[in-house]
Design a protein around this motif. Structure first.
Motif, short mmCIF file in Angstrom:
data_model
loop_
_atom_site.label_atom_id
_atom_site.label_comp_id
_atom_site.label_asym_id
_atom_site.label_seq_id
_atom_site.Cartn_x
_atom_site.Cartn_y
_atom_site.Cartn_z
N GLY A 1 -1.69 2.26 -5.32
CA GLY A 1 -1.25 3.62 -5.08
C GLY A 1 -2.00 4.60 -5.96
O GLY A 1 -2.72 4.21 -6.88
N ASP A 2 -1.80 5.88 -5.66
CA ASP A 2 -2.57 6.92 -6.37
C ASP A 2 -1.78 7.57 -7.50
O ASP A 2 -2.32 8.40 -8.22
N GLN A 3 -0.49 7.23 -7.66
CA GLN A 3 0.32 7.93 -8.66
C GLN A 3 0.83 6.98 -9.74
O GLN A 3 1.49 5.99 -9.43
N ILE A 4 0.54 7.33 -10.98
CA ILE A 4 0.98 6.47 -12.09
C ILE A 4 2.50 6.47 -12.23
O ILE A 4 3.11 5.42 -12.42
N THR B 1 4.86 6.93 -10.16
CA THR B 1 5.65 6.28 -9.10
C THR B 1 5.09 4.89 -8.79
O THR B 1 5.77 3.89 -8.98
N ASP B 2 3.82 4.83 -8.37
CA ASP B 2 3.26 3.55 -7.90
C ASP B 2 3.03 2.56 -9.04
O ASP B 2 3.48 1.41 -8.98
N THR B 3 2.30 2.99 -10.06
CA THR B 3 1.96 2.08 -11.16
C THR B 3 3.24 1.65 -11.90
O THR B 3 3.47 0.46 -12.12
N LEU C 1 0.83 -1.20 0.00
CA LEU C 1 0.00 0.00 0.00
C LEU C 1 0.86 1.24 0.00
O LEU C 1 1.73 1.41 0.87
N ASP C 2 0.62 2.11 -0.96
CA ASP C 2 1.20 3.45 -0.89
C ASP C 2 0.54 4.14 0.30
O ASP C 2 -0.52 3.73 0.76
N PHE C 3 1.18 5.18 0.83
CA PHE C 3 0.63 5.82 2.02
C PHE C 3 -0.10 7.14 1.70
O PHE C 3 -1.33 7.22 1.77
N ASP C 4 0.68 8.16 1.29
CA ASP C 4 0.11 9.50 1.10
C ASP C 4 -0.89 9.52 -0.04
O ASP C 4 -0.60 9.09 -1.16
N ASN C 5 -2.06 10.02 0.26
CA ASN C 5 -3.15 10.15 -0.70
C ASN C 5 -3.75 8.82 -1.14
O ASN C 5 -4.61 8.78 -2.02
N THR C 6 -3.26 7.72 -0.55
CA THR C 6 -3.87 6.40 -0.80
C THR C 6 -4.58 5.93 0.47
O THR C 6 -5.73 5.52 0.43
N ILE C 7 -3.89 6.06 1.62
CA ILE C 7 -4.51 5.68 2.90
C ILE C 7 -5.07 6.93 3.60
O ILE C 7 -6.20 6.94 4.08
MG MG Z 1 0.67 8.56 -2.95
#
Ligand code: MG
Length: 170
Positions: free
Chosen positions: A116-119, A121-123, A32-38
């Motif tokens: 995550g919420d960011q393509i 970085t996360d995706t 799990l990404d943290f910021d803006n995801t949780i």
């Molecule tokens: Mg994030």
């Protein structure tokens, strides 16, 4: 590993992901990404729904671990408080943190996903590491840079949505 900016699945928010569905997909480890995801950047307090989802996931067969690029203490404090393992300084989209998580849990990458919420970085990080990527909407893009980044992500979100089969849940 494939360089791709297309998420494997798109969901509105983290609590939409049901453990039974994840299990059907063969997922044993959910990063799990943290910021803006949780939680958004502006608070450490999750919504009631997020809190309930985290508790449910902890009781499920699926292991969860926060994998965050953040260097801030707030991520560690949150994870300690909620009893969730965490890896910080993950340097997504590079694979280091994701690989460290796979090693920590001993789960094959095919049986792992990262939400995550960011393509960019996360995706991208998940795809490059051979881990399935789930994109969720950012909880709150509270500044202009986050808003601009989201605009730059839109083409890939639209392609991923179009590609999605009609009978698919996400
Ligand atoms: Mg994030």
């Amino acid at each position: 590993m494939p360089f791709s900016l297309l998420p494997w699945r798109i969901a509105d928010e983290l609590p939409d992901l049901e453990p039974a569905w994840l299990k059907e997909q063969g997922i044993q480890l959910l990063m799990l990404d943290f910021d803006n995801t949780i939680v958004p950047y502006t608070t450490n307090v999750p919504t009631q729904r997020m809190d309930a989802w985290l508790q449910m996931m902890k009781r499920s067969e699926i292991q969860i671990c926060v994998v965050s690029n953040s260097k801030r203490e707030r991520v560690r404090f949150f994870c300690e408080k909620f009893g969730i393992p965490c890896i910080t300084h993950a340097k997504k989209p590079f694979s280091r943190g994701i690989r460290a998580c796979l090693e920590k849990f001993g789960v094959p990458r095919e049986n792992s996903a990262l939400v995550g919420d960011q393509i960019y970085t996360d995706t991208l990080g998940a795809n490059c590491a051979g881990v399935r990527s789930v994109l969720v909407k950012a909880i709150n893009n509270h500044n202009i840079w986050l808003k601009l980044r989201h605009i730059a992500e839109l083409p890939f979100i639209l392609i991923a949505r179009k590609r999605r089969m009609k009978n698919e849940k996400y």
